[in-house]
Design an enzyme around this catalytic site. Structure first.
Site, PDB file in Angstrom:
ATOM      1  N   GLU A   1       1.056 -13.204 -22.308  1.00  0.00           N
ATOM      2  CA  GLU A   1       1.745 -12.970 -21.040  1.00  0.00           C
ATOM      3  C   GLU A   1       2.020 -14.263 -20.280  1.00  0.00           C
ATOM      4  O   GLU A   1       2.452 -14.239 -19.141  1.00  0.00           O
ATOM      5  CB  GLU A   1       0.964 -11.976 -20.176  1.00  0.00           C
ATOM      6  CG  GLU A   1      -0.491 -12.321 -19.968  1.00  0.00           C
ATOM      7  CD  GLU A   1      -1.261 -11.245 -19.194  1.00  0.00           C
ATOM      8  OE1 GLU A   1      -0.644 -10.382 -18.549  1.00  0.00           O
ATOM      9  OE2 GLU A   1      -2.512 -11.280 -19.236  1.00  0.00           O
TER      10      GLU A   1
ATOM     11  N   ASP B   1       3.737  -9.907 -16.502  1.00  0.00           N
ATOM     12  CA  ASP B   1       3.474 -11.306 -16.174  1.00  0.00           C
ATOM     13  C   ASP B   1       4.388 -12.243 -16.942  1.00  0.00           C
ATOM     14  O   ASP B   1       4.879 -13.231 -16.397  1.00  0.00           O
ATOM     15  CB  ASP B   1       2.009 -11.650 -16.465  1.00  0.00           C
ATOM     16  CG  ASP B   1       1.106 -11.228 -15.323  1.00  0.00           C
ATOM     17  OD1 ASP B   1       1.482 -11.471 -14.159  1.00  0.00           O
ATOM     18  OD2 ASP B   1       0.052 -10.633 -15.582  1.00  0.00           O
TER      19      ASP B   1
ATOM     20  N   HIS C   1       0.820  -1.212   0.000  1.00  0.00           N
ATOM     21  CA  HIS C   1       0.000   0.000   0.000  1.00  0.00           C
ATOM     22  C   HIS C   1       0.860   1.271   0.000  1.00  0.00           C
ATOM     23  O   HIS C   1       0.596   2.213  -0.748  1.00  0.00           O
ATOM     24  CB  HIS C   1      -0.923  -0.039   1.230  1.00  0.00           C
ATOM     25  CG  HIS C   1      -1.620   1.232   1.420  1.00  0.00           C
ATOM     26  ND1 HIS C   1      -2.699   1.589   0.639  1.00  0.00           N
ATOM     27  CD2 HIS C   1      -1.358   2.291   2.210  1.00  0.00           C
ATOM     28  CE1 HIS C   1      -3.077   2.786   0.974  1.00  0.00           C
ATOM     29  NE2 HIS C   1      -2.293   3.238   1.927  1.00  0.00           N
TER      30      HIS C   1
ATOM     31  N   CYS D   1       2.463  -3.829 -23.635  1.00  0.00           N
ATOM     32  CA  CYS D   1       1.818  -2.945 -22.652  1.00  0.00           C
ATOM     33  C   CYS D   1       2.316  -3.164 -21.229  1.00  0.00           C
ATOM     34  O   CYS D   1       1.796  -2.570 -20.300  1.00  0.00           O
ATOM     35  CB  CYS D   1       0.300  -3.105 -22.716  1.00  0.00           C
ATOM     36  SG  CYS D   1      -0.271  -4.733 -22.218  1.00  0.00           S
TER      37      CYS D   1
HETATM   38  C1  PEP Z   1       1.326  -7.334 -17.855  1.00  0.00           C
HETATM   39  O1  PEP Z   1       1.215  -8.423 -17.289  1.00  0.00           O
HETATM   40  O2  PEP Z   1       2.369  -6.936 -18.402  1.00  0.00           O
HETATM   41  C2  PEP Z   1       0.199  -6.399 -17.882  1.00  0.00           C
HETATM   42  C3  PEP Z   1       0.233  -5.301 -18.602  1.00  0.00           C
HETATM   43  O3  PEP Z   1      -0.879  -6.689 -17.117  1.00  0.00           O
HETATM   44  P1  PEP Z   1      -0.955  -6.492 -15.515  1.00  0.00           P
HETATM   45  O4  PEP Z   1       0.259  -5.719 -15.078  1.00  0.00           O
HETATM   46  O5  PEP Z   1      -2.235  -5.772 -15.269  1.00  0.00           O
HETATM   47  O6  PEP Z   1      -0.966  -7.910 -15.059  1.00  0.00           O
HETATM   48 MG    MG Z   2      -0.730  -9.208 -16.772  1.00  0.00          MG
END
Ligand code: PEP
Ligand code: MG
Length: 603
Positions: free
Chosen positions: A441, A465, A199, A512
């Site tokens: 991922e 991930d 947090h 992303c």
């Molecule tokens: C990722 O896994 O790179 C991703 C963009 O999703 P999150 O971070 O929400 O798991």
């Molecule tokens: Mg992810």
């Protein structure tokens, strides 16, 4: 010579939680736990004790609701959601009924009955080897302190009392503590507990206050008034920094400030490389509140809309279709005519919610994301209907997270098709030509990318991930954070292969995860052929600057250099050197450590 320089420098290493460097005097914060004594009471005092307890609960409820509103106003609904969990814990019948049972049966003061009940809860939860339950223990601890202060008529130390320009040093900070933190008074935060997803780390990043957490001994080693230098990029803290350390950081700051000025001078320039090749930088958002920053930093669309936000507002219940529709529409309409890639629910993992029940022993590999949606079709259908209805207000693409096999992708697409038909048949307006994509991922999806590419319109690579699963390193575990190494050639080869598979099947591919917004990796990802990079809006000007200063030829050479190496340390050097040169750092002019601080992965 001032008094501080007589003390010798101590270096403490922790986890980089929020970027930035700050130095100043320490404000050591100890939230004292009240001393709760046990004493017997007469039968006729029971109702008075009960009334005191009810008053304390009410006062605590009012206090938390006010805090919630303050945090929602200052930081947004997402950050305020933690207080909803507190309000919920406050109503927990197990906690309240057990306190009242003890009051009636054991006839001792209600403060002690409540204290001992709460302690049992906290011990039970914190002894479970599970981050979710540990967080619940933290919630109960936080509200317990508040209730006890009311019951005992004590006042609490508040971080809003901190004097101007101080570094807050604490064993840990509860959400109630951090709600009182004001950016203009606090230079940085350091805590003994926590990791990047705790947090305190999340709040510090939202407030843009440099922070280092997980320091284990900081609150014991640092004394009030000690001079402290906090490096939130590298996750290190210097207590009583030497002249040499201060000088080094002075240089570093000048260099960073100059690079920042150069970057901002080009913020309005087109997204073209030096040899005029276009590149696409889009934004990752959680809610409509992020849209101001999207516009400010000139993002080219939304490459990842994480829809968990509307679920996490009410962790105890699933939001209805209309609530979701309004939430999605706000982002989609604000981005119009630019595109929004809406990711279906990725709850679970580090985002607990009643939808998936108990998180299981290994939540990142557990019941989460598309796994929940394919099993709980009512939840999936409600979300897809809400997204599709919202799609009529802009330009939407939809993607599924955590796809691990072709079968899951096909099932998800089929179900999506049914929901789309259902809406069309009932004449509900939906957007035109909605592309449907998959997040890559999970290693199995990466390996089968050519196969998956035949069944979707685009890929988005989730490196956060993907790296954790490829390397078997839990992305939230501070203890093994140094092993989370995107420069591992296994990671880079996988990225290359997924991008190649997308190219062969002629579908666009974006990245992303955090790597996309990292100056160390962005040029390489473009060199590998990524069609777009999606990142937090604040990272866009830096990446834009970098890419505007490269040529396709230089990117090709970078790719060859990186793939001719197998040692992650050497690969890191090549990538850091490349981005440092583009950023205008004088190679060798600053210590290697300084250059490394540009990446959120360095700890
Ligand atoms: C990722 O896994 O790179 C991703 C963009 O999703 P999150 O971070 O929400 O798991
Ligand atoms: Mg992810």
């Amino acid at each position: 010579m001032d008094q501080v320089s007589l003390k010798s420098e101590i270096l403490i290493k922790g986890v980089a939680a929020a970027p930035g460097v700050a130095s100043g005097a320490a404000f050591v914060f100890h939230q004292s736990s009240p001393n709760v004594l046990c004493y017997p009471i007469e039968e006729e005092s029971i109702s008075a004790e009960k009334a005191r307890f009810e008053d304390a609960l009410l006062a605590t409820r009012r206090e938390i609701s006010a805090l919630r509103d303050t945090v929602a106003g200052r930081l947004g609904e997402k950050e305020a959601a933690i207080f909803d969990a507190h309000l919920l814990a406050l109503d927990d019948p197990a906690l309240i009924d057990e306190t009242l049972r003890m009051l009636h049966e054991e006839k001792c003061n209600v403060a002690y009955c409540f204290f001992s009940t709460a302690e049992k809860f906290i011990n039970f939860f914190s002894n479970l080897d599970d981050e979710y339950f540990k967080a619940r223990a933290g919630d109960v601890r936080d509200i317990t302190q508040r209730i006890l202060h009311h019951l005992l008529g004590l006042s609490r130390t508040a971080l809003s009392d901190v004097m101007d320009d101080r570094i807050i040093v604490a064993n840990d900070l509860t959400p109630s503590d951090t709600a009182g933190v004001e950016k203009k008074r606090v230079l940085a935060i350091v805590t003994d507990e926590g990791n990047r997803t705790s947090h305190t780390a999340i709040m510090s990043r939202a407030l843009r206050i440099p922070a280092v957490v997980g320091l284990i001994v900081a609150s014991k080693k640092i004394e009030p008034g000690d001079e402290v230098l906090v490096d939130g990029y590298e996750g290190v803290v210097y207590v009583n920094p030497s002249e040499e350390t201060r000088y080094r950081y002075g240089l570093l700051k000048k260099e960073r400030d100059a690079a920042h000025r150069r970057m901002m001078r080009e913020a309005d320039q087109p997204d073209l490389t030096l040899d005029e090749k276009p590149f696409v930088l889009s934004a990752n958002v959680n809610s409509a509140e992020d849209m101001a920053s999207v516009r400010e930093n000139r993002a080219n669309g939304i490459g990842l809309f994480r829809t968990e936000g509307v679920f996490l507002k009410t962790p105890w219940q699933t939001p209805g279709e209309d609530t979701q529709f309004e939430y999605y529409k706000a982002v989609i309409a604000a981005a119009k005519p630019a595109f929004v890639v809406v990711r279906t629910l990725d709850i679970g993992g580090d985002k607990p919610h009643v939808v998936h029940g108990a998180p299981g022993a290994n939540p990142f590999m557990g019941f989460r994301a598309i796994r929940i949606c394919l099993e709980n079709k009512a939840v999936f259908r409600t979300q897809l209907r809400a997204i599709l209805r919202a799609s009529a207000f802009g330009n939407v693409k939809i993607m599924f997270p955590m796809i691990s096999s072709l079968d899951e992708l096909v099932q998800a697409r089929e179900f999506y098709g049914r929901v789309l038909d259902e809406l069309r048949e009932t004449n509900v307006p939906v957007g035109e030509n909605i592309d449907v994509g998959a997040m890559i991922e999970i290693p199995s999806a990466a390996i089968m990318a050519d196969n998956l590419a035949q069944h979707c319109d685009f890929f988005s690579i989730g490196t956060n991930d993907l790296v954790q699963y490829l390397l078997a390193v839990d992305r939230g575990n501070g203890r093994i954070a140094h092993l989370y190494e995107p420069c591992n050639p296994a990671v880079l080869r996988t990225l290359r292969d997924v991008i190649d598979a997308a190219k062969q099947r002629k579908i666009p591919v974006s990245v992303c995860g955090e790597m996309a917004g990292d100056p160390m990796f962005a040029p390489l990802l473009i060199a590998l052929g990524a069609d777009a990079l999606s990142m937090s809006s604040a990272a866009i000007p830096g990446i834009r600057y970098l890419l505007r200063h490269v040529t396709t030829g230089k990117l090709e050479t970078l790719k060859d250099d990186v793939f001719s190496e197998t040692n992650p340390v050497e690969i890191k050097k090549i990538l850091l050197d490349f981005s440092a040169r583009l950023m205008g750092h004088v190679p060798g002019g600053a210590p290697a450590r300084a250059l490394e601080t540009t990446t959120p992965f360095s700890r």
